[in-house]
Design a protein around this motif. Structure first.
Motif, PDB file in Angstrom:
ATOM      1  N   GLY A 176       0.810  -1.206   0.000  1.00  0.00           N
ATOM      2  CA  GLY A 176       0.000   0.000   0.000  1.00  0.00           C
ATOM      3  C   GLY A 176       0.845   1.258   0.000  1.00  0.00           C
ATOM      4  N   LEU A 181       4.953   5.766   1.757  1.00  0.00           N
ATOM      5  CA  LEU A 181       5.244   7.054   2.393  1.00  0.00           C
ATOM      6  C   LEU A 181       6.217   6.871   3.558  1.00  0.00           C
ATOM      7  CD1 LEU A 181       1.594   8.456   2.476  1.00  0.00           C
ATOM      8  CD2 LEU A 181       3.468   9.226   0.985  1.00  0.00           C
ATOM      9  N   ILE A 282      -1.963   9.020  -4.815  1.00  0.00           N
ATOM     10  CA  ILE A 282      -2.860   7.880  -4.643  1.00  0.00           C
ATOM     11  C   ILE A 282      -4.214   8.057  -5.333  1.00  0.00           C
ATOM     12  CG2 ILE A 282      -3.774   8.634  -2.404  1.00  0.00           C
ATOM     13  CD1 ILE A 282      -3.530   5.673  -1.470  1.00  0.00           C
ATOM     14  N   TYR A 283      -4.688   9.311  -5.466  1.00  0.00           N
ATOM     15  CA  TYR A 283      -5.970   9.556  -6.139  1.00  0.00           C
ATOM     16  C   TYR A 283      -5.794  10.022  -7.589  1.00  0.00           C
ATOM     17  CZ  TYR A 283      -8.311   9.451  -1.559  1.00  0.00           C
ATOM     18  OH  TYR A 283      -8.804   9.079  -0.340  1.00  0.00           O
ATOM     19  N   LYS A 313      -7.169   3.430  -3.653  1.00  0.00           N
ATOM     20  CA  LYS A 313      -8.260   4.376  -3.873  1.00  0.00           C
ATOM     21  C   LYS A 313      -8.893   4.200  -5.240  1.00  0.00           C
ATOM     22  CE  LYS A 313      -7.182   5.876   0.096  1.00  0.00           C
ATOM     23  NZ  LYS A 313      -8.021   5.633   1.271  1.00  0.00           N
ATOM     24  N   ARG A 320      -3.837  -4.134  -0.907  1.00  0.00           N
ATOM     25  CA  ARG A 320      -2.530  -3.750  -0.332  1.00  0.00           C
ATOM     26  C   ARG A 320      -1.401  -3.801  -1.359  1.00  0.00           C
ATOM     27  NH1 ARG A 320      -3.766  -0.682   2.115  1.00  0.00           N
ATOM     28  NH2 ARG A 320      -1.925  -0.402   3.368  1.00  0.00           N
TER      29      ARG A 320
ATOM     30  N   TYR B 142     -10.492  -2.185   3.662  1.00  0.00           N
ATOM     31  CA  TYR B 142      -9.507  -2.214   4.738  1.00  0.00           C
ATOM     32  C   TYR B 142     -10.012  -3.171   5.802  1.00  0.00           C
ATOM     33  CZ  TYR B 142      -7.111   2.095   3.130  1.00  0.00           C
ATOM     34  OH  TYR B 142      -6.401   3.024   2.423  1.00  0.00           O
TER      35      TYR B 142
HETATM   36  C1  LIG Z   1      -3.443  10.596   0.559  1.00  0.00           C
HETATM   37  C2  LIG Z   1      -3.295   9.186   1.029  1.00  0.00           C
HETATM   38  N1  LIG Z   1      -2.095   8.603   1.008  1.00  0.00           N
HETATM   39  C3  LIG Z   1      -1.911   7.333   1.435  1.00  0.00           C
HETATM   40  C4  LIG Z   1      -2.958   6.579   1.907  1.00  0.00           C
HETATM   41  C5  LIG Z   1      -2.694   5.184   2.369  1.00  0.00           C
HETATM   42  O1  LIG Z   1      -3.005   4.316   1.331  1.00  0.00           O
HETATM   43  P1  LIG Z   1      -2.883   2.723   1.365  1.00  0.00           P
HETATM   44  O2  LIG Z   1      -4.181   2.203   1.840  1.00  0.00           O
HETATM   45  O3  LIG Z   1      -2.574   2.342  -0.043  1.00  0.00           O
HETATM   46  O4  LIG Z   1      -1.763   2.365   2.286  1.00  0.00           O
HETATM   47  C6  LIG Z   1      -4.230   7.129   1.938  1.00  0.00           C
HETATM   48  C7  LIG Z   1      -5.351   6.349   2.481  1.00  0.00           C
HETATM   49  O5  LIG Z   1      -6.252   6.819   3.088  1.00  0.00           O
HETATM   50  C8  LIG Z   1      -4.401   8.465   1.486  1.00  0.00           C
HETATM   51  O6  LIG Z   1      -5.608   9.034   1.493  1.00  0.00           O
END
Ligand SMILES: Cc1ncc(COP(=O)(O)O)c(C=O)c1O
Ligand SMILES: Cc1ncc(COP(=O)(O)O)c(C=O)c1O
Lengths: 475, 475
Positions: A176, A181, A282-283, A313, A320, B142
């Motif tokens: 994920g 990050l 991510i979006y 997203k 994941r 999730y």
């Molecule tokens: C801006 C942003 N970055 C990262 C994530 C984490 O994403 P992932 O579920 O792929 O770990 C989210 C999830 O809410 C998010 O909104």
């Protein structure tokens, strides 16, 4: 003011004053050429400008149509966070959200969960099931530490849509985007370093900053254009900032897309201060605009941008599967990814690779993108109908979450607690600040509900808001 | 010397001198009572002692049998690492191992991969496939941030086998044990802190120490009993050690099980210095001894032990399901786990929960445990047959890896490079030191190969070893 800007201004006024409303057809190009005495290309430029602003949309072979009545909704003001390095707090509140179990009857406006009921997702599920039946042995051994090559190839291919030229070797698959990050932060910093972030900002990245023993400096952020570059530059002059962490495309929680020129300038700023950018995209693939906006990474000449994303997203978070394009930090990122959780499970990667390769990922995102845009317009209508007059609402350019700013007398944390007992769940604004600011704000999602549910949810919320205003005696 | 010890000594001598060889039946209890003029319980105690030493085994209703001819293999000497805090290096070498692609013909003695071909694993694969077909929707959202409750219940249940009383709420599911170790280290330390480790030690945990900005202090370690408590105590007096990270049960890379009394003393030491213990129990369930050895965690009265494990070594690493029993550090561990990769995929957790619940996990570990024990005995035979006389070999009490110490003139790093071009892959000892020590050592696995392959692999190795000794002119 340029000629096309004048024409655009007139049209915008006509839309914002209600002369043209949602669904109306706008004058043809020929009509406007005659009316304004300008060239065809000037009119085209004007329409293009309004398209970028999401006021109108082009329908093939039929002309331009109004797609949103912008007039009465006021955007949140540019944020004014404390512009000094701080330790991120708020973990207890985040934990509460993570552990919260919603009743089956709760209208869920809290979590940023994509729509996972569309039939365009089915081929992915089928592929996962087929892989499990026929190639289950692949799920047993350790896989490639950087992730399955077939998936990295597909992601490199996809990245061309956002203006990036990436080689599969430039990618590291992660559990994920959250792992992405977290890994990037640890790879490019030392304990005690300062990270510049948007404000409001996704709580997961702020908690990652905290856990990596870093400090955040929240930069004023505009609800339409994102991080204030002027404010950032001031901060860069004043503090030894080590990296900038931003979600510039379909931002969480506000939904804005930073204009391309600003992205480029942000990159140049990072260059001149010789720091790096962690870009959370991510979006990005569910921006309402097609082709989708470019990433900051697309301007990267010297590998200082670490691009993070996932399919959480756009497809489904439970899969994941995420990735990092770490630029010049590849070796360090590979190291931190390995110690973080070793390799990722193979089968979900193969399933997603197939989903992309077959063109079905694009088909799916094209489908949900439309739904989300309708959801946005509907949610904004509902809020305008039920919430207090002075409510401000962000105007997302993609994704399925938006930001609501109530009059500053309201306490959304209390509101969220009241709602929890009942019918609707929301994410209070304090989650999105390092220090519990934005107590009068909330993030709402518009991905999952039917229109009836959504309206009912907003009515419930409005009810609690009204109760609060009576009890507290304002208004 | 106690009476039973005398009887045991005589029997041990008889075995070690070759009077009784592998498979031989030993005198009955009655015979020995008569022969030594001691009580039945004395003879029973003597046999019990030899069982603990893995020299003999009891077969129900048939008596005691010799199960290993230990005589000629000498254990590696207690290690003598530099006992001061150091920065872990060796990442490039670890990376090479992680990225190495073996030819199909290569006899793989390098990676610690379990046997995944036994039919006792099939029910798990079937369950995964069934879940994917009938409950694929569960894989989309999730999941629970601490992991699926049904799995935590099963793991709490399993933990009773190692003497632990755990509640499902005391567990956090992770993406394998690697994430568990990494999360625990970050949860209990601050940058710059010192962690005491065994030497040699698993490279993944040492790299995690490095990535978390910590220093390692390597403690002398005995090939039979593990971490030297005397040396540890000296180090604790001299340095502000923050935590002890150990793999005391079926250690990687040496295979020893620290005696129960030592585990308890280790815990008491941690108590008296008020520090915590991170206990890696990843191989614990495939100890050759039944019931399996107790964990240090089983002595934990005040929550200072963080137990980490996973199903990677007992079932299959690609599943990526691990867990932490974080004791008093639960909240911090939950935080760091969340920022590390958010939640884990749900379906693999459900499949494993079912595998345990149905009794099939125990059946599987019982099955492979036997195979591994045979594998150990066979590998040791091969090494003794082909390797130089002065080779030392560890004597694993569980798992499927062992440690070989060649005469100190040999260079196993070179050896590994030579082998790589050809027929066999090995893990050079330098991987298991923070500073590249153990250049004359290697770790070999005995899980996957047939006996023919294993013998061929060892012959190849012996060939390269001989070449090296000729070129370098020693012997
Ligand atoms: C801006 C942003 N970055 C990262 C994530 C984490 O994403 P992932 O579920 O792929 O770990 C989210 C999830 O809410 C998010 O909104
Ligand atoms: C002692 C030890 N701990 C942890 C790990 C990592 O395990 P996992 O694959 O579950 O992350 C290994 C794997 O080699 C290991 O040997």
């Amino acid at each position: 003011m340029k000629l096309y800007e004048k024409v655009a201004l007139v049209l915008r006024d006509n839309i914002e004053s209600g002369l043209f409303v949602v669904g109306d057809k706008l004058p043809s190009i020929r009509q406007l050429v005659a009316e304004h005495k300008v060239s065809i290309s000037t009119v085209q430029q004007a329409y293009h400008q309004l398209e970028i602003e999401s006021l109108i949309e082009a329908r093939p072979k039929s002309g331009y149509f109004v797609c949103y009545q912008r007039s009465a909704s006021v955007l949140p003001a540019t944020s004014r966070p404390a512009q000094r390095p701080i330790e991120v707090s708020q973990w207890q509140q985040v934990l509460e959200v993570l552990l919260s179990k919603e009743g089956v009857d709760t209208i869920q406006l809290q979590h940023a969960m994509p729509n996972m009921t569309e039939s365009t997702l089915k081929p992915l599920l089928k592929k996962m099931s087929d892989l499990m039946r026929h190639q289950v042995a692949l799920s047993l051994p350790y896989g490639d530490i950087k992730g399955a090559l077939v998936l990295r190839e597909q992601i490199a291919q996809l990245a061309t849509n956002s203006g990036c030229v990436l080689h599969p070797d430039d990618l590291v698959i992660t559990s994920g985007c959250q792992e992405g990050l977290s890994v990037c932060l640890r790879a490019v910093t030392n304990p005690g370093d300062i990270i510049a972030v948007e404000s409001p900002s996704f709580y997961g990245s702020m908690q990652a900053i905290q856990a990596a023993n870093l400090k955040a400096i929240e930069i004023p952020t505009n609800a339409e254009t994102g991080l204030s570059l002027a404010a950032l530059e001031l901060a860069l002059e004043q503090w030894p900032i080590k990296a900038i962490l931003v979600t510039p495309t379909c931002n969480n929680p506000m939904g804005y897309c930073m204009p391309e020129a600003d992205k480029k300038r942000l990159y140049q700023l990072a260059q001149s201060y010789d720091i790096c950018i962690i870009e959370d995209d991510i979006y990005g693939d569910i921006s309402y605009q097609l082709p989708r906006p470019k990433t900051i990474k697309s301007f990267d000449e010297d590998g200082r941008v670490l691009l993070c994303s996932s399919f959480s997203k756009t497809v489904a978070p439970g899969i994941r599967v995420g990735w990092i394009a770490p630029g010049r930090y590849r070796d360090k990122v590979t190291h931190v990814k390995y110690v973080s959780s070793s390799m990722c499970p193979t089968l979900p990667q193969l399933a997603i690779a197939d989903f992309i390769h077959s063109g079905r990922y694009n088909k799916h995102t094209r489908r949900v993108r439309l739904l989300y845009k309708q959801g946005r317009d509907h949610l904004i209508q509902c809020i305008k109908k039920y919430f207090p007059q002075d409510t401000r609402i962000s105007f997302p350019q993609g994704g399925y979450i938006l930001w609501v700013e109530l009059n500053k007398h309201y306490d959304v944390v209390k509101l969220a607690a009241q709602c929890k007992q009942g019918e609707v769940s929301i994410a209070p604004g304090t989650l999105f600040s390092a220090t519990g600011k934005y107590r009068n704000c909330m993030r709402l999602n518009f991905s999952e509900q039917t229109e009836v549910e959504r309206e009912r949810g907003i009515r419930h919320l409005a009810h609690y808001i009204k109760k609060q205003s009576i009890v507290e005696g304002h208004h």
